[in-house]
Design an enzyme around this catalytic site. Sequence first.
Site, mmCIF file in Angstrom:
data_model
loop_
_atom_site.group_PDB
_atom_site.id
_atom_site.type_symbol
_atom_site.label_atom_id
_atom_site.label_comp_id
_atom_site.label_asym_id
_atom_site.label_seq_id
_atom_site.Cartn_x
_atom_site.Cartn_y
_atom_site.Cartn_z
ATOM 1 N N LYS A 108 0.843 -1.212 0.000
ATOM 2 C CA LYS A 108 0.000 0.000 0.000
ATOM 3 C C LYS A 108 0.872 1.252 0.000
ATOM 4 C CE LYS A 108 -3.305 2.266 3.121
ATOM 5 N NZ LYS A 108 -2.683 2.729 4.356
ATOM 6 N N ALA A 117 0.463 -15.796 -1.771
ATOM 7 C CA ALA A 117 0.555 -17.246 -1.993
ATOM 8 C C ALA A 117 -0.447 -17.912 -1.059
ATOM 9 C CB ALA A 117 1.964 -17.741 -1.700
ATOM 10 N N TYR A 148 -2.685 -23.503 9.788
ATOM 11 C CA TYR A 148 -2.277 -23.141 8.426
ATOM 12 C C TYR A 148 -3.496 -22.707 7.599
ATOM 13 C CZ TYR A 148 0.003 -23.814 3.822
ATOM 14 O OH TYR A 148 0.520 -23.664 2.561
HETATM 15 P P1 NAD Z 1 9.024 -23.091 2.644
HETATM 16 O O1 NAD Z 1 8.832 -23.477 4.060
HETATM 17 O O2 NAD Z 1 10.104 -23.745 1.873
HETATM 18 O O3 NAD Z 1 9.217 -21.520 2.502
HETATM 19 C C1 NAD Z 1 8.604 -20.601 3.354
HETATM 20 C C2 NAD Z 1 9.602 -19.517 3.687
HETATM 21 O O4 NAD Z 1 8.973 -18.530 4.513
HETATM 22 C C3 NAD Z 1 10.829 -20.043 4.446
HETATM 23 O O5 NAD Z 1 12.020 -19.603 3.847
HETATM 24 C C4 NAD Z 1 10.642 -19.449 5.848
HETATM 25 O O6 NAD Z 1 11.867 -19.270 6.525
HETATM 26 C C5 NAD Z 1 9.921 -18.157 5.537
HETATM 27 N N1 NAD Z 1 9.188 -17.600 6.671
HETATM 28 C C6 NAD Z 1 8.329 -18.237 7.503
HETATM 29 N N2 NAD Z 1 7.888 -17.393 8.444
HETATM 30 C C7 NAD Z 1 8.474 -16.186 8.201
HETATM 31 C C8 NAD Z 1 8.407 -14.903 8.841
HETATM 32 N N3 NAD Z 1 7.679 -14.681 9.921
HETATM 33 N N4 NAD Z 1 9.147 -13.883 8.310
HETATM 34 C C9 NAD Z 1 9.924 -14.087 7.227
HETATM 35 N N5 NAD Z 1 10.020 -15.269 6.581
HETATM 36 C C10 NAD Z 1 9.288 -16.306 7.062
HETATM 37 O O7 NAD Z 1 7.602 -23.343 1.928
HETATM 38 P P2 NAD Z 1 7.205 -23.306 0.382
HETATM 39 O O8 NAD Z 1 6.766 -24.647 -0.010
HETATM 40 O O9 NAD Z 1 8.253 -22.612 -0.404
HETATM 41 O O10 NAD Z 1 5.915 -22.377 0.439
HETATM 42 C C11 NAD Z 1 6.007 -20.984 0.191
HETATM 43 C C12 NAD Z 1 4.623 -20.360 0.172
HETATM 44 O O11 NAD Z 1 3.803 -20.997 -0.812
HETATM 45 C C13 NAD Z 1 3.885 -20.492 1.503
HETATM 46 O O12 NAD Z 1 3.190 -19.293 1.760
HETATM 47 C C14 NAD Z 1 2.920 -21.630 1.262
HETATM 48 O O13 NAD Z 1 1.762 -21.495 2.045
HETATM 49 C C15 NAD Z 1 2.610 -21.469 -0.219
HETATM 50 N N6 NAD Z 1 2.213 -22.752 -0.815
HETATM 51 C C16 NAD Z 1 3.143 -23.715 -1.104
HETATM 52 C C17 NAD Z 1 2.722 -24.929 -1.632
HETATM 53 C C18 NAD Z 1 3.691 -26.029 -2.005
HETATM 54 O O14 NAD Z 1 3.253 -27.068 -2.492
HETATM 55 N N7 NAD Z 1 4.996 -25.840 -1.865
HETATM 56 C C19 NAD Z 1 1.353 -25.169 -1.850
HETATM 57 C C20 NAD Z 1 0.452 -24.174 -1.498
HETATM 58 C C21 NAD Z 1 0.890 -22.960 -1.002
#
Ligand code: NAD
Length: 318
Positions: A108, A117, A148
């Site tokens: 914003k 995501a 979640y």
């Molecule tokens: P991941 O756990 O590999 O990556 C998530 C990242 O977010 C990590 O690097 C973690 O350190 C960081 N993180 C968490 N809390 C944080 C905070 N408070 N401040 C800063 N960084 C923070 O997971 P991913 O599989 O790469 O998923 C990434 C996004 O995509 C997520 O939002 C997840 O909900 C969404 N998503 C992923 C999938 C999948 O199949 N991989 C499916 C649906 C949605």
Amino acid sequence: MTPGTVVVTGGAGFLGSHLCERMLTRGARVICMDNFLTGTPANVEHLFGDPCFRLVDCDLTGFVHVPGNVDMVLHFASAASPVDYLRHPIETLKVGSLGTLHALGLAKDKGARFVLASTSEVYGDPLEHPQRETYWGNVNPVGPRSVYDEAKRFAEALTTAYRHSHGVDTGIVRIFNTYGPRMRVSDGRAIPTFVGQALRGEPITVTGDGAQTRSVCYVDDTIAGVLALAESGLAGPVNIGGPDEMTMLGLAGLIRDLAGSSSPIRLIEPAADDPRIRRPDTTLAEQKLGWRPKVPVEEGLRRTIAWFAAEPAAEPVA
Ligand code: NAD
Ligand code: UDP
């Protein structure tokens, strides 16, 4: 379109690191913000030499400040694997709520496009199949997965409110099970677990009766879908996911075969509130974004197995 300056929250995670990479190749300046809860700087180490890339150690649940111009905020910070979010329930709720609030506030302030995501988990254990974006879901608000699911549902509501009340240019992408290089072998999700077990010749652990289904998508396809949404003006939500619905027993057998492994398949305790079926209806992404996945599941799994085979053993992060 030149992407300009892009903030990727959760950029040191699995999907975030691929997004950072892809945005750099498109000519963007990338600011990757992460607190390394479930990600690691090693995922973006290869980008450190690029003058257009910056890694910032930052917890999104606290105040976020980025100096200068920002054109796009891709909000990917959040634990995503059930094992991770069950180990970090409050952190998951906080990053989905407070973290999303701060990322939206940043967008914003900067007049940037914001992309959330979101996840197929907002559909819960679905009563509609395949799942269209119009389906409201079947989620247990006090079940173990709620930390979640409900965080993401709140994040979708907050994103929508910022669009309507503050005029922020927002998009919501509901991502279905995505797999590929840079998942942690120990993150507990089915594909890295099965691949690790097959490569080590250990029993492949399938929960329940193994008849539950998922539709998996290779990471390159998911990232292409996310970028298509990011660069469109679409608000969404838009489903991005693979068409190949498989039972977990079928997936375990396929991974074992592709890995050339003789691991036995072992049925273990069912996971609580585990969705029985999951498959996206991707008509909207096809029609509005011209997106459809290209990598066949056997090819994607082969690439993933090859990557895990070449990687050093598991690395517990958190
Ligand atoms: P991941 O756990 O590999 O990556 C998530 C990242 O977010 C990590 O690097 C973690 O350190 C960081 N993180 C968490 N809390 C944080 C905070 N408070 N401040 C800063 N960084 C923070 O997971 P991913 O599989 O790469 O998923 C990434 C996004 O995509 C997520 O939002 C997840 O909900 C969404 N998503 C992923 C999938 C999948 O199949 N991989 C499916 C649906 C949605
Ligand atoms: N699963 C399994 N064995 C494992 C890990 C997961 O059979 O070692 C199952 C899990 O219960 C679910 C499916 O595989 O039915 C997909 O799980 P994942 O964690 O990959 O994704 P999600 O449940 O979040 O869709």
